[in-house]
Design a protein around this motif. Structure first.
Motif, PDB file in Angstrom:
ATOM      1  N   GLU A 126       0.824  -1.004   0.083  1.00 24.40           N
ATOM      2  CA  GLU A 126       0.070  -0.144  -0.085  1.00 24.40           C
ATOM      3  C   GLU A 126       0.786   1.132  -0.156  1.00 24.40           C
ATOM      4  O   GLU A 126       0.271   2.460   0.008  1.00 24.40           O
ATOM      5  CB  GLU A 126      -0.787   0.118   1.243  1.00 24.40           C
ATOM      6  N   TYR A 127       2.197   0.955   0.262  1.00 25.00           N
ATOM      7  CA  TYR A 127       3.273   2.278   0.072  1.00 25.00           C
ATOM      8  C   TYR A 127       3.894   2.380  -1.140  1.00 25.00           C
ATOM      9  O   TYR A 127       4.393   1.384  -1.461  1.00 25.00           O
ATOM     10  CB  TYR A 127       4.071   2.129   1.251  1.00 25.00           C
ATOM     11  N   GLU A 128       4.033   3.314  -1.877  1.00 22.44           N
ATOM     12  CA  GLU A 128       4.670   3.388  -3.054  1.00 22.44           C
ATOM     13  C   GLU A 128       6.201   3.674  -2.735  1.00 22.44           C
ATOM     14  O   GLU A 128       6.655   4.169  -2.098  1.00 22.44           O
ATOM     15  CB  GLU A 128       4.207   4.600  -3.866  1.00 22.44           C
ATOM     16  N   SER A 129       6.917   2.933  -3.988  1.00 18.97           N
ATOM     17  CA  SER A 129       8.713   3.230  -3.561  1.00 18.97           C
ATOM     18  C   SER A 129       9.079   4.132  -4.642  1.00 18.97           C
ATOM     19  O   SER A 129       8.572   4.122  -5.833  1.00 18.97           O
ATOM     20  CB  SER A 129       9.118   1.858  -3.837  1.00 18.97           C
ATOM     21  N   THR A 130       9.955   5.009  -4.323  1.00 20.50           N
ATOM     22  CA  THR A 130      10.383   6.073  -5.404  1.00 20.50           C
ATOM     23  C   THR A 130      11.605   5.247  -6.049  1.00 20.50           C
ATOM     24  O   THR A 130      11.653   5.318  -7.154  1.00 20.50           O
ATOM     25  CB  THR A 130      11.093   7.271  -4.595  1.00 20.50           C
ATOM     26  N   SER A 131      12.250   4.330  -5.473  1.00 17.41           N
ATOM     27  CA  SER A 131      13.368   3.661  -6.276  1.00 17.41           C
ATOM     28  C   SER A 131      13.437   2.148  -5.729  1.00 17.41           C
ATOM     29  O   SER A 131      13.053   1.997  -4.565  1.00 17.41           O
ATOM     30  CB  SER A 131      14.644   4.399  -5.843  1.00 17.41           C
ATOM     31  N   THR A 155      11.311   4.210 -10.225  1.00 13.09           N
ATOM     32  CA  THR A 155      12.401   3.998 -11.190  1.00 13.09           C
ATOM     33  C   THR A 155      13.207   2.598 -10.596  1.00 13.09           C
ATOM     34  O   THR A 155      13.561   2.468  -9.650  1.00 13.09           O
ATOM     35  CB  THR A 155      13.730   5.269 -11.054  1.00 13.09           C
ATOM     36  N   ILE A 156      13.214   1.853 -11.693  1.00 13.63           N
ATOM     37  CA  ILE A 156      13.701   0.373 -11.278  1.00 13.63           C
ATOM     38  C   ILE A 156      15.370   0.290 -11.793  1.00 13.63           C
ATOM     39  O   ILE A 156      15.431   0.609 -13.012  1.00 13.63           O
ATOM     40  CB  ILE A 156      13.078  -0.769 -11.906  1.00 13.63           C
ATOM     41  N   HIS A 157      16.120   0.192 -10.766  1.00 12.58           N
ATOM     42  CA  HIS A 157      17.570  -0.051 -11.053  1.00 12.58           C
ATOM     43  C   HIS A 157      17.896  -1.522 -11.042  1.00 12.58           C
ATOM     44  O   HIS A 157      17.777  -2.173  -9.958  1.00 12.58           O
ATOM     45  CB  HIS A 157      18.782   0.733 -10.367  1.00 12.58           C
ATOM     46  N   TYR A 158      18.276  -1.990 -12.118  1.00 17.06           N
ATOM     47  CA  TYR A 158      18.608  -3.403 -12.363  1.00 17.06           C
ATOM     48  C   TYR A 158      20.020  -3.587 -12.718  1.00 17.06           C
ATOM     49  O   TYR A 158      20.659  -2.959 -13.828  1.00 17.06           O
ATOM     50  CB  TYR A 158      17.939  -4.213 -13.580  1.00 17.06           C
ATOM     51  N   ASN A 177      14.599  -6.497 -20.338  1.00 10.44           N
ATOM     52  CA  ASN A 177      13.542  -6.259 -21.337  1.00 10.44           C
ATOM     53  C   ASN A 177      12.376  -6.880 -20.899  1.00 10.44           C
ATOM     54  O   ASN A 177      11.335  -5.999 -21.194  1.00 10.44           O
ATOM     55  CB  ASN A 177      14.152  -7.228 -22.646  1.00 10.44           C
ATOM     56  N   PHE A 178      12.316  -7.634 -19.995  1.00 12.86           N
ATOM     57  CA  PHE A 178      10.784  -7.977 -19.487  1.00 12.86           C
ATOM     58  C   PHE A 178      10.409  -6.831 -18.813  1.00 12.86           C
ATOM     59  O   PHE A 178       9.102  -6.446 -18.912  1.00 12.86           O
ATOM     60  CB  PHE A 178      10.908  -9.092 -18.831  1.00 12.86           C
ATOM     61  N   LEU A 179      10.816  -6.364 -17.983  1.00 14.95           N
ATOM     62  CA  LEU A 179      10.572  -5.030 -17.076  1.00 14.95           C
ATOM     63  C   LEU A 179      10.220  -3.934 -18.142  1.00 14.95           C
ATOM     64  O   LEU A 179       9.106  -3.256 -17.867  1.00 14.95           O
ATOM     65  CB  LEU A 179      11.525  -4.872 -16.237  1.00 14.95           C
ATOM     66  N   LYS A 180      10.886  -3.711 -19.077  1.00 18.26           N
ATOM     67  CA  LYS A 180      10.565  -2.777 -20.009  1.00 18.26           C
ATOM     68  C   LYS A 180       9.433  -2.967 -20.825  1.00 18.26           C
ATOM     69  O   LYS A 180       8.497  -2.031 -21.160  1.00 18.26           O
ATOM     70  CB  LYS A 180      11.719  -2.224 -21.044  1.00 18.26           C
ATOM     71  N   SER A 181       8.853  -4.272 -21.203  1.00 16.92           N
ATOM     72  CA  SER A 181       7.661  -4.692 -21.918  1.00 16.92           C
ATOM     73  C   SER A 181       6.563  -4.461 -21.142  1.00 16.92           C
ATOM     74  O   SER A 181       5.506  -4.102 -21.707  1.00 16.92           O
ATOM     75  CB  SER A 181       8.009  -6.111 -22.148  1.00 16.92           C
ATOM     76  N   LEU A 182       6.748  -4.147 -19.587  1.00 19.03           N
ATOM     77  CA  LEU A 182       5.457  -3.808 -18.875  1.00 19.03           C
ATOM     78  C   LEU A 182       5.433  -2.110 -18.821  1.00 19.03           C
ATOM     79  O   LEU A 182       4.744  -1.611 -17.858  1.00 19.03           O
ATOM     80  CB  LEU A 182       5.940  -4.555 -17.354  1.00 19.03           C
ATOM     81  N   SER A 183       6.257  -1.419 -19.523  1.00 24.15           N
ATOM     82  CA  SER A 183       6.137  -0.156 -19.665  1.00 24.15           C
ATOM     83  C   SER A 183       6.611   0.448 -18.236  1.00 24.15           C
ATOM     84  O   SER A 183       6.125   1.706 -17.821  1.00 24.15           O
ATOM     85  CB  SER A 183       4.761   0.376 -20.028  1.00 24.15           C
ATOM     86  N   LEU A 184       7.443  -0.184 -17.724  1.00 29.37           N
ATOM     87  CA  LEU A 184       8.207   0.453 -16.308  1.00 29.37           C
ATOM     88  C   LEU A 184       9.241   1.335 -16.709  1.00 29.37           C
ATOM     89  O   LEU A 184      10.158   1.018 -17.678  1.00 29.37           O
ATOM     90  CB  LEU A 184       8.323  -0.771 -15.471  1.00 29.37           C
ATOM     91  N   ILE A 185       9.711   2.097 -15.782  1.00 25.48           N
ATOM     92  CA  ILE A 185      10.798   2.864 -15.848  1.00 25.48           C
ATOM     93  C   ILE A 185      12.264   2.181 -15.447  1.00 25.48           C
ATOM     94  O   ILE A 185      12.336   1.902 -14.110  1.00 25.48           O
ATOM     95  CB  ILE A 185      10.685   4.133 -15.122  1.00 25.48           C
ATOM     96  N   VAL A 186      13.155   1.826 -16.497  1.00 24.79           N
ATOM     97  CA  VAL A 186      13.894   0.967 -16.113  1.00 24.79           C
ATOM     98  C   VAL A 186      15.229   1.536 -16.502  1.00 24.79           C
ATOM     99  O   VAL A 186      15.528   2.188 -17.422  1.00 24.79           O
ATOM    100  CB  VAL A 186      13.785  -0.607 -16.836  1.00 24.79           C
TER     101      VAL A 186
END
Length: 208
Positions: A126-131, A155-158, A177-186
């Protein structure tokens, strides 16, 4: 006939309080065959910051080859129950932390097996993460675009090492690439090294 029953049990987590007033909370999810009390020591450099470090420990315990007690998050046996149990546990931990320290900025890191644990928890949180820091691990295959609404703004740092025997470069790129396919910020962070939380990642956390 197999049946199931839900029980209450005792779980453990570790905290590292900073020298300054808490402005951020960093949740760190350890990998397979680790202990939270050992893993949190990698983040001692944050003691002089304003970041509270919280390290939950996996519910399943066993002995490694050296007969040292260690923990993991799940196995394939009774998989869905184990996932549900640790997600409820992690949600309970973060509620307790934010009740105690206030609704400060949330940062989250998962290492190795802790990466899949991390994402399953975050999409239910229920809490959002910034990074979000995903280090040398696999993204849960069941993630889809409708399930990641809670981390759309994060922002997802892999990060991945070029000499990681457990997570080859090809596999790491597949996760990205999988994360990017979900339209996430990677943001991808390759580094020279093996199966570890890189110094670059630690520096990014310090300067977030």
């Amino acid at each position: 006939m197999k049946k199931s029953i839900s029980i209450s049990r005792t779980a453990h987590y570790y905290i590292q309080e900073p020298e300054n007033q808490v402005k951020k909370v960093l949740f760190i999810i350890h990998g397979y065959a680790q202990l939270a009390g050992d893993f949190i020591k990698e983040f001692e450099y944050l003691k002089t910051s304003s970041t509270l470090v919280v390290a939950p420990e996996g519910l399943s315990k066993f002995y490694n080859k050296s007969r040292k007690p260690v923990a993991n998050w799940m196995t394939s046996h009774e998989r869905e129950d184990e996932i549900a149990d640790y997600v409820k546990y992690l949600i309970a931990v973060e509620r307790e932390i934010f009740t105690t320290y206030g609704n400060t900025e949330k940062i989250a890191l998962g290492f190795s097996q802790g990466v899949s644990t991390l994402f399953r928890w975050l999409i239910a949180s229920e809490y959002e993460s910034t990074s979000i820091y995903a280090c040398s691990g696999s993204i849960p295959p069941e993630l889809n675009s409708s399930a990641v609404s809670t981390i759309k703004k994060s922002t997802i740092h892999y990060s991945y090492g070029n000499n990681d025997g457990l997570q080859p470069i090809e596999s790491a790129i597949k996760q990205i690439n999988f994360l990017k396919s979900l339209s996430l910020i990677v943001s991808a962070h390759p580094f020279n090294g093996g199966h570890e939380v890189s110094n670059e990642t630690k520096s990014l956390i310090e300067n977030t």
